[in-house]
Enzyme design. Structure first.
Site, mmCIF file in Angstrom:
data_model
loop_
_atom_site.group_PDB
_atom_site.id
_atom_site.type_symbol
_atom_site.label_atom_id
_atom_site.label_comp_id
_atom_site.label_asym_id
_atom_site.label_seq_id
_atom_site.Cartn_x
_atom_site.Cartn_y
_atom_site.Cartn_z
ATOM 1 N N ARG A 1 0.895 -1.263 0.041
ATOM 2 C CA ARG A 1 0.012 -0.147 -0.092
ATOM 3 C C ARG A 1 0.869 1.099 0.059
ATOM 4 N NH1 ARG A 1 -1.619 1.994 5.976
ATOM 5 N NH2 ARG A 1 -0.123 0.583 7.033
ATOM 6 N N ASN B 1 11.726 0.853 1.033
ATOM 7 C CA ASN B 1 10.788 1.699 1.289
ATOM 8 C C ASN B 1 9.921 1.579 2.654
ATOM 9 O OD1 ASN B 1 8.196 3.476 0.563
ATOM 10 N ND2 ASN B 1 7.291 1.584 0.820
ATOM 11 N N SER C 1 13.208 10.674 4.265
ATOM 12 C CA SER C 1 12.213 11.621 4.639
ATOM 13 C C SER C 1 12.912 12.955 4.868
ATOM 14 C CB SER C 1 11.516 11.190 6.049
ATOM 15 O OG SER C 1 10.760 12.193 6.343
ATOM 16 N N TYR D 1 11.777 8.850 14.944
ATOM 17 C CA TYR D 1 11.653 8.644 13.431
ATOM 18 C C TYR D 1 12.948 9.354 12.754
ATOM 19 C CZ TYR D 1 9.232 8.991 8.987
ATOM 20 O OH TYR D 1 8.975 8.977 7.376
ATOM 21 N N ILE E 1 2.896 13.261 2.307
ATOM 22 C CA ILE E 1 2.416 12.774 1.008
ATOM 23 C C ILE E 1 1.245 12.119 1.738
ATOM 24 C CG2 ILE E 1 2.936 10.680 -0.614
ATOM 25 C CD1 ILE E 1 4.940 12.855 -0.999
HETATM 26 P P1 NAP Z 1 2.340 3.314 4.886
HETATM 27 O O1 NAP Z 1 1.059 3.683 4.093
HETATM 28 O O2 NAP Z 1 2.368 3.048 6.180
HETATM 29 O O3 NAP Z 1 2.986 1.917 4.092
HETATM 30 C C1 NAP Z 1 4.200 1.283 4.559
HETATM 31 C C2 NAP Z 1 4.118 -0.261 4.140
HETATM 32 O O4 NAP Z 1 5.146 -0.891 4.828
HETATM 33 C C3 NAP Z 1 2.783 -0.784 4.958
HETATM 34 O O5 NAP Z 1 2.211 -1.911 4.090
HETATM 35 C C4 NAP Z 1 3.425 -1.320 6.051
HETATM 36 O O6 NAP Z 1 2.709 -2.645 6.729
HETATM 37 C C5 NAP Z 1 4.788 -1.954 5.655
HETATM 38 N N1 NAP Z 1 5.536 -2.293 6.750
HETATM 39 C C6 NAP Z 1 5.758 -1.681 7.876
HETATM 40 N N2 NAP Z 1 6.626 -2.432 8.765
HETATM 41 C C7 NAP Z 1 7.177 -3.694 7.934
HETATM 42 C C8 NAP Z 1 8.016 -4.156 8.191
HETATM 43 N N3 NAP Z 1 8.924 -4.257 9.377
HETATM 44 N N4 NAP Z 1 8.338 -5.065 7.530
HETATM 45 C C9 NAP Z 1 7.929 -5.200 6.230
HETATM 46 N N5 NAP Z 1 6.666 -4.345 5.790
HETATM 47 C C10 NAP Z 1 6.628 -3.250 6.763
HETATM 48 O O7 NAP Z 1 3.786 4.470 4.519
HETATM 49 P P2 NAP Z 1 3.978 5.228 3.500
HETATM 50 O O8 NAP Z 1 3.314 6.597 3.929
HETATM 51 O O9 NAP Z 1 3.580 4.653 2.296
HETATM 52 O O10 NAP Z 1 5.377 5.548 3.707
HETATM 53 C C11 NAP Z 1 6.668 4.752 2.862
HETATM 54 C C12 NAP Z 1 7.859 5.193 3.331
HETATM 55 O O11 NAP Z 1 7.811 6.740 2.949
HETATM 56 C C13 NAP Z 1 8.220 5.101 4.695
HETATM 57 O O12 NAP Z 1 9.634 4.813 4.874
HETATM 58 C C14 NAP Z 1 8.018 6.381 5.107
HETATM 59 O O13 NAP Z 1 8.769 6.709 6.502
HETATM 60 C C15 NAP Z 1 8.374 7.476 4.123
HETATM 61 N N6 NAP Z 1 7.973 8.704 4.294
HETATM 62 C C16 NAP Z 1 6.532 8.787 4.237
HETATM 63 C C17 NAP Z 1 6.035 9.971 3.950
HETATM 64 C C18 NAP Z 1 4.287 10.339 4.113
HETATM 65 O O14 NAP Z 1 4.169 11.437 4.189
HETATM 66 N N7 NAP Z 1 3.806 9.446 3.817
HETATM 67 C C19 NAP Z 1 6.868 11.160 4.351
HETATM 68 C C20 NAP Z 1 8.290 10.840 4.206
HETATM 69 C C21 NAP Z 1 8.617 9.666 4.237
HETATM 70 P P3 NAP Z 1 1.443 -2.229 7.710
HETATM 71 O O15 NAP Z 1 0.238 -1.997 6.750
HETATM 72 O O16 NAP Z 1 1.412 -3.506 8.473
HETATM 73 O O17 NAP Z 1 1.774 -0.927 8.509
#
Ligand code: NAP
Length: 256
Positions: free
Chosen positions: A12, A88, A147, A160, A193
């Protein structure tokens, strides 16, 4: 020859958009994600429809050595090699607490997921890449999704910020170590995001956007990040390694 990419956390959010884009770019894609395949069936079905033979889902935890090894074995067994790794998968602290109240448990969980897991998964992937020859002009590409928090202080989620600053140093170290091997390493720093991760703070950011928070004043989309990854893993950045790209609507710009 069809190249293979591993994307962690691809069921996702940003990881799913990256997996979909890389499949559109012609890669076979293996996802490692902690979720059961049934949790985000709709997304995984979309990827499978793009090419059943070019898609693999491995349920597993990036923090777990056995799961990392299983991922590599399954990927190489199915696709024959690995050319791209996108680190990711990442988590925010379960509870945002002031720096002085941060718990060791939360620190350990966030660091294990965002920094330690990617480090040891990358070790395995690189060892596999080193067994392979060059594929075109390079042997492989690693992309770390860090990030803006690698640099920007948020005192209610210090673990974080520390985890992403660590991932950023990992980008530097890997780039230095792996350039002579023909493996390039890049980092993408997403800003704000729209994904499930940011939904709990949606109202806060919506209000800030109304006040003109960003030069490009909107939520970023997972596709914004996926497009950056697509460009970085292509042959358009062959003289670049160890750099980060802000995909943040200009959030990093200091403004008066
Ligand atoms: P997200 O919607 O929470 O999706 C993260 C995915 O990684 C989920 O499917 C999650 O599973 C999975 N995951 C979590 N822990 C894991 C583990 N130990 N092993 C394998 N898979 C795991 O996050 P996102 O917003 O797409 O973010 C993706 C990346 O971008 C992350 O590294 C985040 O720090 C970075 N980021 C995001 C933003 C933002 O604004 N969204 C900003 C800066 C950086 P679950 O569904 O079980 O949690």
């Amino acid at each position: 020859m069809r190249k293979t990419a591993i994307v962690t956390g691809g069921s996702r959010g940003i990881g799913f958009a990256i997996a979909r884009q890389l499949m559109m770019d012609g890669y076979s894609v293996a996802i490692l994600d902690i979720n059961s395949p049934s949790d985000y069936r709709h997304n995984l079905d979309q990827l499978a429809e793009m090419g059943e033979d070019a898609f693999l889902y491995v349920q597993g935890d990036v923090r777990c050595a056995q799961d990392r090894e299983h991922l590599i074995k399954e990927t190489v067994d199915k696709f024959g090699g690995i050319h791209v790794l996108v680190n990711n998968a990442g988590i925010a602290p379960r509870v945002r607490r002031d720096l002085l109240e941060m718990t060791e448990e939360s620190f350990d969980e966030v660091i294990a997921t965002n920094t330690k897991g990617p480090l040891f998964l990358t070790q395995l992937v690189v060892k596999q890449m080193l067994k392979q020859g060059f594929c075109g002009k390079k042997r492989g590409t690693i992309v770390n999704i860090s990030s803006l928090s690698a640099e920007v202080s948020s005192i209610n989620r210090g673990e974080y910020c520390i985890s992403k600053a660590g991932l950023s140093m990992l980008t530097t170290l890997l780039a230095d170590r792996l350039a002579p091997e023909g493996i390039l390493v890049h980092e993408v720093r997403p800003g704000i995001i729209a994904t499930d991760m940011t939904m709990p703070v949606k109202a806060k950011y919506d209000a800030l956007f109304e006040q003109g928070l960003l030069p490009i004043n909107r939520w970023g989309t997972p596709e914004d990040i996926a497009n950056a990854v697509s460009a970085l893993v292509s042959d358009k950045f062959l003289y670049t390694t160890g750099c980060y790209v802000n995909v943040d609507g200009g959030l990093h710009i200091k403004r008066l």
